[in-house]
Design an enzyme around this catalytic site. Structure first.
Site, short mmCIF file in Angstrom:
data_model
loop_
_atom_site.label_atom_id
_atom_site.label_comp_id
_atom_site.label_asym_id
_atom_site.label_seq_id
_atom_site.Cartn_x
_atom_site.Cartn_y
_atom_site.Cartn_z
N ASP B 191 52.44 -56.81 -14.66
CA ASP B 191 52.90 -57.47 -15.86
C ASP B 191 52.88 -56.53 -17.07
O ASP B 191 53.59 -56.74 -18.04
CB ASP B 191 52.00 -58.68 -16.12
CG ASP B 191 52.66 -59.66 -17.05
OD1 ASP B 191 53.86 -59.88 -16.88
OD2 ASP B 191 51.97 -60.18 -17.95
N LEU B 272 55.46 -65.83 -21.70
CA LEU B 272 56.64 -65.56 -22.53
C LEU B 272 56.99 -64.09 -22.58
O LEU B 272 57.94 -63.69 -23.22
CB LEU B 272 56.40 -66.07 -23.95
CG LEU B 272 56.48 -67.59 -24.10
CD1 LEU B 272 55.99 -68.01 -25.45
CD2 LEU B 272 57.90 -68.07 -23.88
N ARG B 273 56.18 -63.27 -21.92
CA ARG B 273 56.43 -61.85 -22.01
C ARG B 273 57.79 -61.51 -21.41
O ARG B 273 58.45 -60.57 -21.86
CB ARG B 273 55.32 -61.07 -21.33
CG ARG B 273 55.32 -59.63 -21.77
CD ARG B 273 54.12 -58.88 -21.26
NE ARG B 273 52.93 -59.18 -22.03
CZ ARG B 273 51.72 -59.26 -21.50
NH1 ARG B 273 51.55 -59.14 -20.22
NH2 ARG B 273 50.68 -59.50 -22.26
N GLY B 274 58.20 -62.28 -20.43
CA GLY B 274 59.50 -62.06 -19.80
C GLY B 274 60.63 -62.14 -20.80
O GLY B 274 61.44 -61.22 -20.94
#
Lengths: 550, 334
Positions: B191, B272-274
């Protein structure tokens, strides 16, 4: 020439080329057990001024650093030169034990291309005990002569080269021939043709030629490609059985010189003759030429260390604990000037008991789940597919727990290690999906194989757990004979051996109706027995997790 | 021969090259993970990347490459405070590097010779404002991974050991490469990488031949080869610099934001990093291409690399999540 003598001749050629341009070729793997023959072989390389390194060499020795003891004596920083500081020839003994971290460092050195030459001595006994692939991939030659050394065997050194290999001109067509050839043998890595090109250049240089000729390419292909090949040319990738050699093509090549690629075909023939026999037997799955087991998966890395190091702690030396010398010196170092003022006459380093630091480790061994799956005809009839589904679900759990997984299948008269211990689930699943069924049930043989794997991995620091999926209708004895009683007895004997080794076991009965015999067998294992009456794969996983946690 | 192979001379592997260029345009994207077979040019590309990166301005004697002398850590003994231009650091983190090497430790040479307690900065200090490259990242020891995760998260390296209490900035772009057959990567570390690309050996014979030819002329006809591709590299570097200037001005229409969100919801990516990475990467691509506005095409081009490693993993899905992303992109964006 006999194949043995031929392999020695090839070895001689490799050594001759290596002697001429060690730094340019970057090295070789020598796969031989320690023997007078190997000593003679290494003696030939003596002019290269070899330095030995061992698999557990430290970074200071490799890259250089502060020589602590000399520094302490002279109160002046004394730097050690590392082996890699100057271009040198290194001999790695027991290279098959070389960890992936050392392999990565050495591989990087080879990649830098600053004139290091690396001779890896591979002393592996088993076929899958080999050098880490990252390293093997970067060394052009694989010297593995077979049989005894012929009496008249010798290497004629080419002497100082009048032509530098890099100055030998290679035409675009030469590069193309080698690349095409590599592709035909299913060699994915593009390093192979590059190395072959270098070998061809050196070969040309030893013959005082300034441009490549057909023989140079031939020699290069013969020395670099065979041990990397994953399939025979012209064979379809999914076709494991090579087609019979087509006599017409070779005839054509001889008679019709203007056919599109006569050179390539001749090279193909020559390399084909040197392919390892197990390739022909279809042992290497087409398309995957990569070695599966061995190091990979990090399991050896884990096994080699005695737990993960924790920060060292102050303590007293009591004979059982190990001192962390560096940490101790670090603790003592800042105090030296102050202590010196108090004791100006005491020579040497002033270390107080309060400086002593002890090493601490936390030990944690990884678990290995060995699945021994019965793929016999009787099992196939009943529930082989269900069992496959169950194993897949278990794999998903193993993934979550970061366990290692190995897969053994037994059918006919043999047991195969389909997948050496790995964490790669994709591999496991692929192997499992392609698991064929049919034949007798050599339960004992399967267990024997599982035991060998279990003891082997235990010595590497893993905790093996056996999961047997069978229908219990053992009908092939250990010696391969068709004898139902003997087969069952052998299986029970193996089970007792497992118990003696105290390996946790789970027997899953996948027959249509629970078998009393199999329950007794589980008793011999001192393990759990799980009949699988028309259960779904989910229930099976639940049962396994319960066993493993209990 | 220590000059790295030029970036522009790498044949094919467009996805990998694009991802690397985009992190150079916007370092905030957060690194690239390159997974693939051996001998596909992973390491070559990373080492070539260094030549593409514009130089940074840093305090000459600062061990952590601070941009202003006020930002230099207090423990550092500064010599010259002059601002100098130096190449963006690309630091190799070798496997098996000790914790001491990575985070820094007591400078034992100085302690022994001068009896001073001083801090010897580690690799993380040197990588500040630059790149940290880990080859075979999936084989990295777990405790080093923990350490990296912690530092990458906070952007600060805190050393509390041997009587030292030191902290310094450690903001770097992680670049990792590895071979998936040798083991998987922990999801937490996965991630941390902004983009992930999978590389394969080229199947096309002509392409393979071209690779061999270029590499060969790199080795034999070094000067001419470097003269040609060095100029190409310089062009890419200029474009990157221009893109960096343009980046803040890229307009992001509202519907594109919605597209981003819809895409991530459809894929079920965690957190929400995507979305954030997808947006940043798409903007970087738009800037690199010289556009003023973000469009769906940009999203489409970067979605696989920005999202494929963030999906809730089905450990048995062998097709790879890249195809899943592509399918969903087609469904959502039409």
């Amino acid at each position: 020439m006999t194949p043995d003598a031929d392999s020695w001749a090839r070895a001689a050629l490799c050594l001759r080329l290596l002697l001429s341009a060690p730094g340019y070729l970057a090295g070789a793997t020598i796969r031989m057990r320690a023997s007078p023959d190997r000593d003679r072989l290494l003696n030939i390389l003596q002019p290269l001024n070899m330095r030995r390194i061992h698999p557990s060499i430290s970074d200071e020795q490799l890259f250089g650093g502060v020589d602590l003891s000399a520094t302490l004596n002279s109160i002046q920083v004394i730097e050690n030169k590392g082996i890699l500081s100057d271009p040198s020839t290194m001999v790695v003994g027991m290279a098959e034990r070389c960890g992936s971290d050392l392999a990565a460092k050495l591989a990087h050195q080879v990649d830098r291309d600053v004139g290091h030459c690396l001779i890896a001595l591979d002393e592996g006994a088993e076929p899958d005990e080999t050098l880490p692939p990252a390293l093997a991939e970067r060394l052009p030659f694989h010297i593995a002569p077979e049989g005894r050394m012929p009496k008249d065997w010798r290497v004629v050194p080419a002497g100082t080269l009048s032509v530098t290999p890099a100055a030998v001109t290679a035409s675009a067509a030469d590069a193309e021939t080698l690349t095409l050839l590599a592709a035909q043998f299913g060699i994915d890595s593009l390093r192979a043709p590059l190395m072959a090109l270098r070998v061809a250049r050196v070969h040309a240089a030893t013959h005082k030629r300034t441009c490549l000729e057909q023989t140079d390419l031939e020699v290069a292909a013969l020395l670099v490609f065979p041990h990397r090949a994953t399939r025979l040319p012209q064979a379809e990738p999914e076709n494991q059985v090579p087609p019979p050699p087509n006599p017409e093509t070779s005839q054509e090549a001889e008679s019709d010189a203007s056919s599109p690629m006569p050179e390539g075909d001749m090279l193909v023939e020559a390399v084909r003759a040197l392919l390892p026999p197990d390739l022909l037997a279809g042992l290497v799955p087409a398309g995957t030429g990569r070695r599966m087991g061995g190091d990979g998966a990090g399991q050896k890395r884990k096994g080699n260390r005695r737990g993960r190091p924790l920060p060292s702690r102050p303590g007293r030396l009591d004979g059982r604990s190990r001192i962390d010398l560096i940490a101790t010196l670090r603790a003592a170092a800042p105090w030296q000037p102050i202590r010196r003022k108090a004791q100006p006459d005491t020579p040497g380093l002033l270390i107080r008991p309060s400086d002593i630091r002890l090493k601490r480790y936390v030990e944690q061994s990884d678990r290995l789940l060995i699945f021994a799956v019965d793929a016999s005809g009787s099992a196939a009839v009943s529930r082989l597919n269900e069992a496959k589904g169950a194993v897949e679900l278990l794999l998903a759990q193993a993934y979550a727990a970061r366990d290692h997984v190995a897969l053994i299948s037994f059918r006919g008269t043999t047991a195969d290690l389909l997948l050496p211990p790995t964490r790669s689930l994709v591999q496991t699943k692929r192997r499992l999906a392609s698991l064929p069924g049919g034949g007798g049930t050599p339960l004992a043989t399967g267990l024997q194989q599982a035991l060998a794997l279990a003891t082997q991995t235990r010595s590497k620091g893993l905790t093996p757990t056996l999961i047997v999926l069978t229908d219990g209708r053992a009908n092939i004895a250990l010696d391969g004979s068709r004898n139902r009683t003997q087969a069952m007895e052998d299986a029970e004997q193996m089970a007792r051996v497992f118990r003696a080794h105290s390996i946790q076991t789970l027997v899953i009965d996948m027959s249509a109706r629970p078998q009393a015999g199999l329950k007794a067998l589980a008793g011999q294992f001192d393990g759990q027995y799980l009949p699988l009456p028309r259960a779904d794969a989910q229930a099976l996983t639940g049962a396994v997790s319960a066993t493993l946690q209990g | 021969m220590n000059t790295p192979f030029p970036f522009s001379a790498i044949v094919g592997q467009e996805a990998m090259k694009q991802a690397m260029v985009l992190t150079a345009v916007d370092p905030g994207i957060g690194g690239v993970l390159v997974f693939g077979d051996r001998g596909t040019g992973k390491s070559t590309a990373v080492r070539a990347l260094a030549a593409l990166l514009p130089p940074i301005r840093a305090v000459e004697s600062c061990p952590v490459n601070s941009a202003k002398s006020a930002e230099c850590p207090a423990w550092a003994e500064l010599g010259s405070k002059k601002l100098v231009s130096r190449p963006t650091p690309v630091i190799d983190l070798p496997l098996g590097a000790t914790e001491d090497r990575v985070v820094g430790a007591l400078d034992i040479e100085r302690a022994l010779t001068r009896g001073e307690k001083a801090f010897e900065p580690g690799l993380l200090a040197r990588a500040n404002r630059g790149y940290l490259y880990i080859d075979e990242v999936n084989l990295l020891e777990d405790h080093i991974v923990d350490l990296l995760l912690d530092v990458a998260q906070s952007g600060e390296n805190v050393v509390e050991r041997e009587g030292l209490s030191i902290r310094h900035a450690a903001r770097f772009v992680l670049v990792g490469s590895g071979n998936p057959e040798e083991g998987e990567l922990r999801p937490q570390l996965l991630d941390r990488f902004g983009l992930s690309v999978e590389v394969r050996s080229p199947n096309d014979v002509a392409e393979r031949v071209e690779v061999i030819k270029r590499r060969d002329s790199f080795e034999t006809d070094h000067a001419a080869f470097m003269a040609h591709y060095g100029a190409e590299d310089a062009k890419i570097r200029d474009t990157i610099l221009k893109a960096r200037k343009r980046l803040p001005k890229i307009a992001t229409p509202e519907p594109i934001l919605e597209d981003c969100a819809a895409l991530c919801i459809a894929l079920g990516s965690d957190g929400l990093r995507g979305e954030l990475t997808l947006l940043r990467t798409a903007r970087a691509l738009a800037a690199y291409q010289g556009k003023r506005k973000l469009s769906r095409d940009h999203l489409r081009a970067v979605a696989p690399s920005a999202l494929s490693h963030r999906l809730r993993r089905d450990p048995l899905d062998e097709a790879g999540s890249g195809t899943r992303v592509l399918r969903t992109v087609d469904e959502v964006l039409g």
